[in-house]
Design a protein around this motif. Structure first.
Motif, PDB file in Angstrom:
ATOM      1  N   ARG A   1       1.008  -1.068  -0.050  1.00 35.31           N
ATOM      2  CA  ARG A   1       0.227  -0.198  -0.052  1.00 35.31           C
ATOM      3  C   ARG A   1       1.057   1.259  -0.104  1.00 35.31           C
ATOM      4  NH1 ARG A   1      -4.272  -2.997   4.415  1.00 35.31           N
ATOM      5  NH2 ARG A   1      -5.067  -4.708   2.704  1.00 35.31           N
ATOM      6  N   LEU A   2       0.954   1.905   0.790  1.00 39.37           N
ATOM      7  CA  LEU A   2       1.880   3.328   1.230  1.00 39.37           C
ATOM      8  C   LEU A   2       2.995   2.885   1.867  1.00 39.37           C
ATOM      9  CD1 LEU A   2      -0.720   6.428   2.049  1.00 39.37           C
ATOM     10  CD2 LEU A   2       0.311   5.421  -0.324  1.00 39.37           C
ATOM     11  N   GLU A   3       3.652   2.680   0.932  1.00 44.43           N
ATOM     12  CA  GLU A   3       4.723   1.699   2.002  1.00 44.43           C
ATOM     13  C   GLU A   3       6.435   2.209   2.017  1.00 44.43           C
ATOM     14  OE1 GLU A   3       6.305  -2.229  -0.686  1.00 44.43           O
ATOM     15  OE2 GLU A   3       4.681  -1.415  -2.130  1.00 44.43           O
ATOM     16  N   VAL A   4       6.042   2.889   1.239  1.00 47.70           N
ATOM     17  CA  VAL A   4       7.667   3.931   1.484  1.00 47.70           C
ATOM     18  C   VAL A   4       7.297   5.129   1.566  1.00 47.70           C
ATOM     19  CG1 VAL A   4       9.766   4.646   0.643  1.00 47.70           C
ATOM     20  CG2 VAL A   4       8.940   3.134  -0.305  1.00 47.70           C
ATOM     21  N   HIS A   5       8.095   5.554   3.259  1.00 44.69           N
ATOM     22  CA  HIS A   5       7.465   6.260   4.133  1.00 44.69           C
ATOM     23  C   HIS A   5       9.058   7.117   3.997  1.00 44.69           C
ATOM     24  CE1 HIS A   5       5.471   3.224   6.304  1.00 44.69           C
ATOM     25  NE2 HIS A   5       4.526   3.684   5.161  1.00 44.69           N
ATOM     26  N   MET A   6       8.665   8.625   3.844  1.00 42.77           N
ATOM     27  CA  MET A   6       9.575   9.269   3.890  1.00 42.77           C
ATOM     28  C   MET A   6       8.928  10.398   4.795  1.00 42.77           C
ATOM     29  SD  MET A   6      12.632  10.216   3.328  1.00 42.77           S
ATOM     30  CE  MET A   6      13.216   8.359   1.906  1.00 42.77           C
ATOM     31  N   GLU A   7      10.055  11.356   5.453  1.00 37.88           N
ATOM     32  CA  GLU A   7      10.211  12.135   6.214  1.00 37.88           C
ATOM     33  C   GLU A   7      10.680  13.592   5.665  1.00 37.88           C
ATOM     34  OE1 GLU A   7      11.622  11.995  10.487  1.00 37.88           O
ATOM     35  OE2 GLU A   7      10.211  14.129  10.951  1.00 37.88           O
ATOM     36  N   ILE A   8       9.960  14.489   5.608  1.00 41.43           N
ATOM     37  CA  ILE A   8      10.598  15.802   4.827  1.00 41.43           C
ATOM     38  C   ILE A   8      10.096  17.083   6.129  1.00 41.43           C
ATOM     39  CG2 ILE A   8      10.031  17.499   3.241  1.00 41.43           C
ATOM     40  CD1 ILE A   8      10.686  14.670   1.638  1.00 41.43           C
ATOM     41  N   SER A   9      11.941  17.367   6.605  1.00 35.32           N
ATOM     42  CA  SER A   9      11.641  18.288   7.617  1.00 35.32           C
ATOM     43  C   SER A   9      11.851  19.480   7.393  1.00 35.32           C
ATOM     44  CB  SER A   9      13.062  17.804   9.032  1.00 35.32           C
ATOM     45  OG  SER A   9      13.420  15.962   8.886  1.00 35.32           O
ATOM     46  N   LEU A  10      12.226  20.439   8.578  1.00 31.04           N
ATOM     47  CA  LEU A  10      12.534  21.463   8.108  1.00 31.04           C
ATOM     48  C   LEU A  10      14.060  21.887   7.701  1.00 31.04           C
ATOM     49  CD1 LEU A  10      11.190  23.612  11.248  1.00 31.04           C
ATOM     50  CD2 LEU A  10      10.347  23.878   8.741  1.00 31.04           C
ATOM     51  N   PRO A  11      14.478  22.719   6.421  1.00 31.73           N
ATOM     52  CA  PRO A  11      15.461  22.759   6.503  1.00 31.73           C
ATOM     53  C   PRO A  11      16.427  22.883   7.267  1.00 31.73           C
ATOM     54  CG  PRO A  11      14.122  23.998   4.904  1.00 31.73           C
ATOM     55  CD  PRO A  11      12.734  24.575   6.238  1.00 31.73           C
ATOM     56  N   ASP A  12      18.140  22.634   6.934  1.00 30.31           N
ATOM     57  CA  ASP A  12      19.402  22.799   7.604  1.00 30.31           C
ATOM     58  C   ASP A  12      19.474  24.774   7.175  1.00 30.31           C
ATOM     59  OD1 ASP A  12      20.445  22.175   5.679  1.00 30.31           O
ATOM     60  OD2 ASP A  12      20.900  20.849   6.222  1.00 30.31           O
ATOM     61  N   GLU A  13      20.321  24.636   7.824  1.00 23.84           N
ATOM     62  CA  GLU A  13      20.742  26.072   6.940  1.00 23.84           C
ATOM     63  C   GLU A  13      21.487  25.801   5.336  1.00 23.84           C
ATOM     64  OE1 GLU A  13      23.857  28.106   9.920  1.00 23.84           O
ATOM     65  OE2 GLU A  13      24.768  29.713   7.900  1.00 23.84           O
ATOM     66  N   ASN A  14      22.312  25.311   5.618  1.00 24.42           N
ATOM     67  CA  ASN A  14      22.639  24.645   3.381  1.00 24.42           C
ATOM     68  C   ASN A  14      21.053  24.247   2.685  1.00 24.42           C
ATOM     69  OD1 ASN A  14      24.349  24.378   1.666  1.00 24.42           O
ATOM     70  ND2 ASN A  14      23.835  21.862   1.850  1.00 24.42           N
TER      71      ASN A  14
END
Ligand code: ATP
Length: 285
Positions: A189-202
């Protein structure tokens, strides 16, 4: 360009740098390896390995971090049809009582095309924004009518049906992964999970570069603007907030050229407009 087969697609010449996504190189390459690499295997390889393509993934994380941007770019990269983007609350509220039917309809075009063309069908991407609104853990809706549960059941049934089709990719997006019914997140099903976090300085620097690229190209960004300094000053900003900051700085610059008298107008030196460091600092406060 000819639409390629559903299991052998990669937009020729597609470059990560051209996607306009800042600070998410590692996430994008992980998504590619885990979710799409199989789609560009040589023909027959999937059968040889006895596996199937990933049909669904979940992008989760705070608002404005680029989840929709990524989902759309995945579509371009895979040379898919224009994705169908559906908003969770909308599907529940817009046509009250028809939510299951709405979900069914979303998959219908892809199903029909696959029946007709098999693996020659183009790839269909269905994006569910604010997935948590429609796919709450079942039984968690307290006193409601159970509409939410029915929608989850319908989506689960559709995701299982997708297993027979090669031409569908479902992308769910949410700020609240913890609220999503776990059955939807299982393999197949929705098998790949990816966290998209707040960006770091770069990451913030990359995003600032993207959103000021036009100004730089047209020489309207003043030399006193130091993007590295701004990246340091925008701790905890999301990509969307950085985009907003650039727009706000632009309006400060623009305001210097607006004359307000009996009749409001634009000053003659508008052609000299430059967005400067002060405009960004004003926009930050
Ligand atoms: P939400 O969870 O609120 O739906 P989201 O994570 O899907 O948000 P987007 O809609 O992709 O966020 O981002 C909104 C806008 O912010 C984008 O159109 C883009 O202009 C800017 N933006 C966000 N993240 C990035 C990024 N990593 N690089 C460049 N621009 C970004």
């Amino acid at each position: 360009m000819k639409r390629p087969a559903a299991n052998a697609i990669l937009q020729p010449g597609f470059k990560f740098e051209d996607m306009g996504i800042g600070g998410l190189d590692a996430e994008f390459s992980a998504i590619f390896r885990r979710a799409f690499a199989s789609r560009i295997f040589p023909p027959g390889m999937i059968e040889k390995l006895g596996i199937s393509h990933v049909k669904g993934m979940l992008l989760y994380g705070p608002p404005g971090t680029g989840k929709t941007l990524i989902a759309r770019q995945i579509g371009k990269m895979l040379n898919a049809r224009e994705p169908k983007i559906v908003n969770g609350p909308e599907i529940l509220n817009k046509f009250v009582g028809q939510s299951e039917e709405n979900i069914r309809k979303l998959f219908a075009d892809a199903e029909r095309e696959y029946r007709e063309k098999g693996d020659e069908s183009g790839l269909h991407i269905i994006i569910f924004d604010e997935l948590d609104a429609i796919c709450k853990k079942r039984g968690s809706s307290g006193g409601d009518t159970g509409v939410g549960d029915q929608v989850v059941n319908q989506l689960l049934a559709k995701m299982d049906g997708v297993d027979q089709l090669n031409n569908i990719l479902v992308i769910g997006m949410t700020n609240r992964k913890d609220m999503i019914d776990e059955a939807l997140l299982r393999p197949g099903r929705l098998e790949v999970h990816m966290e998209i976090s707040l960006p770091d300085e770069n990451g913030r620097l990359q995003i600032l570069k993207i959103h000021t690229a036009k100004m730089q190209e047209n020489k309207v960004l003043d030399k006193d603007v130091d993007l590295a300094e701004l990246a340091a000053l925008t701790k905890n900003y999301s990509g969307a907030e950085i985009n907003g900051l650039v727009k706000s700085a632009t309006s400060f610059a623009f305001n210097r050229h607006i004359k307000v008298g009996t009749v409001a107008g634009i000053s003659d030196d508008i052609e000299n407009l430059k967005v400067n460091r002060g405009d960004f600092l004003n926009a930050l406060t």
